[in-house]
Design an enzyme around this catalytic site. Structure first.
Site, mmCIF file in Angstrom:
data_model
loop_
_atom_site.group_PDB
_atom_site.id
_atom_site.type_symbol
_atom_site.label_atom_id
_atom_site.label_comp_id
_atom_site.label_asym_id
_atom_site.label_seq_id
_atom_site.Cartn_x
_atom_site.Cartn_y
_atom_site.Cartn_z
ATOM 1 N N ARG A 139 -5.991 -12.169 -24.167
ATOM 2 C CA ARG A 139 -5.502 -12.997 -23.039
ATOM 3 C C ARG A 139 -5.286 -12.140 -21.785
ATOM 4 O O ARG A 139 -5.536 -12.573 -20.662
ATOM 5 C CB ARG A 139 -4.226 -13.757 -23.431
ATOM 6 N N ARG A 167 13.953 3.561 0.917
ATOM 7 C CA ARG A 167 15.152 3.123 1.646
ATOM 8 C C ARG A 167 15.899 2.045 0.858
ATOM 9 O O ARG A 167 16.897 1.510 1.337
ATOM 10 C CB ARG A 167 14.773 2.589 3.029
ATOM 11 N N HIS A 205 0.447 -5.818 -19.219
ATOM 12 C CA HIS A 205 -0.256 -7.099 -19.082
ATOM 13 C C HIS A 205 -1.343 -7.088 -18.018
ATOM 14 O O HIS A 205 -2.310 -7.832 -18.113
ATOM 15 C CB HIS A 205 0.744 -8.215 -18.740
ATOM 16 N N HIS A 244 6.660 9.140 6.003
ATOM 17 C CA HIS A 244 7.968 9.672 6.398
ATOM 18 C C HIS A 244 9.130 8.886 5.792
ATOM 19 O O HIS A 244 10.177 9.448 5.507
ATOM 20 C CB HIS A 244 8.080 9.691 7.934
ATOM 21 N N CYS A 279 7.114 4.537 0.437
ATOM 22 C CA CYS A 279 7.335 4.406 1.881
ATOM 23 C C CYS A 279 8.751 3.855 2.025
ATOM 24 O O CYS A 279 9.506 3.876 1.051
ATOM 25 C CB CYS A 279 6.257 3.552 2.553
HETATM 26 C C1 RB5 Z 1 8.070 3.352 8.327
HETATM 27 O O1 RB5 Z 1 9.063 3.289 9.267
HETATM 28 C C2 RB5 Z 1 8.047 2.117 7.439
HETATM 29 O O2 RB5 Z 1 7.618 1.026 8.173
HETATM 30 C C3 RB5 Z 1 7.179 2.349 6.234
HETATM 31 O O3 RB5 Z 1 7.644 3.458 5.548
HETATM 32 C C4 RB5 Z 1 7.147 1.236 5.220
HETATM 33 O O4 RB5 Z 1 8.428 0.848 4.848
HETATM 34 C C5 RB5 Z 1 6.302 0.077 5.482
HETATM 35 O O5 RB5 Z 1 6.240 -0.838 4.659
#
Ligand code: RB5
Length: 156
Positions: A136, A112, A101, A11, A68
Site C-alpha cells: 500500500r 527559530r 510510509h 543564516h 532555516c
Molecule cells: C530567513 O530570514 C528566513 O526567512 C528563512 O530562514 C526561512 O525561515 C524561510 O522559510
C-alpha cells in the site's frame, strides 16, 4: 552500511546546524556539511536546499537535513527537485512515520521554532527509520511519483 547524511542551513538555521554537525559527527553517520560554513545574514535558504537535494538525488547522500528559520523555505525549495520528498517535522511521530510510509528522504527543521534537544530527537527518529516497503505504501508512492512526472498537469 554507514548512512551518509547531507546537512545544510541558511543564516536562520546556522547556529543550530553547527551544533548538530558536531553531534552528528559523533554518531554512526557520515556527514556532508554543505554549508553555510559561516554566518552570512544575507544568504538564501534556496541555495542550501538545492545543495542538499542534489546530493541526495545524485546519490552522494542517502538522507538530507535542512535548517532555516522556520523550516518552511527549505522544505518548499527542496521539494522542487525530482525524487526529493522533504518534510518539515517538529514531532517525532511524523519524523519516522514519514520515512516508513512515504519514504521521506529530507528532514527540514525550523531553528527559530525548536531547540537543540528536540532537533536531536527528530533527527534520530528520521535517520533510524526505514521505508516499510509494504504494497500500500509503494502503491501510494508510485502515484506521488507520477505527479512529479507531470500527472498533475494533465500528463501521464
Ligand atoms: C530567513 O530570514 C528566513 O526567512 C528563512 O530562514 C526561512 O525561515 C524561510 O522559510
Amino acid at each position: 552500511m554507514t548512512l551518509t547524511v547531507a546537512l545544510a542551513a541558511d543564516h536562520g538555521g546556522f547556529d543550530l546546524k553547527q551544533q548538530l554537525l558536531t553531534w552528528l559527527q559523533n554518531q554512526e553517520y557520515k556527514v556532508l556539511d554543505l554549508g553555510a560554513h559561516e554566518l552570512n545574514p544575507s544568504d538564501d535558504y534556496s541555495d542550501f536546499a538545492q545543495a542538499v537535494s542534489q546530493a541526495v538525488a545524485q546519490g552522494q547522500a542517502e538522507r538530507g537535513i535542512l535548517l532555516c528559520g522556520s523550516g518552511v523555505g527549505t522544505c518548499v525549495a527542496a521539494n522542487k527537485v525530482a525524487v526529493i520528498r522533504a518534510c518539515l517535522c517538529h514531532d517525532t511521530y511524523s519524523a519516522h512515520q514519514g520515512v516508513e510510509h512515504v519514504d521521506m528522504n529530507v528532514l527540514c527543521l525550523g531553528a527559530r521554532v525548536i531547540g537543540l534537544e528536540l532537533a536531536k530527537e527528530l533527527i534520530t527518529a528520521f535517520l533510524k527509520a526505514r521505508f516499510s516497503g509494504e504494497e500500500r505504501h509503494r502503491r501510494r508512492l508510485k502515484k506521488v511519483l507520477s505527479l512529479e512526472k507531470g500527472a498533475g498537469q494533465g500528463g501521464i
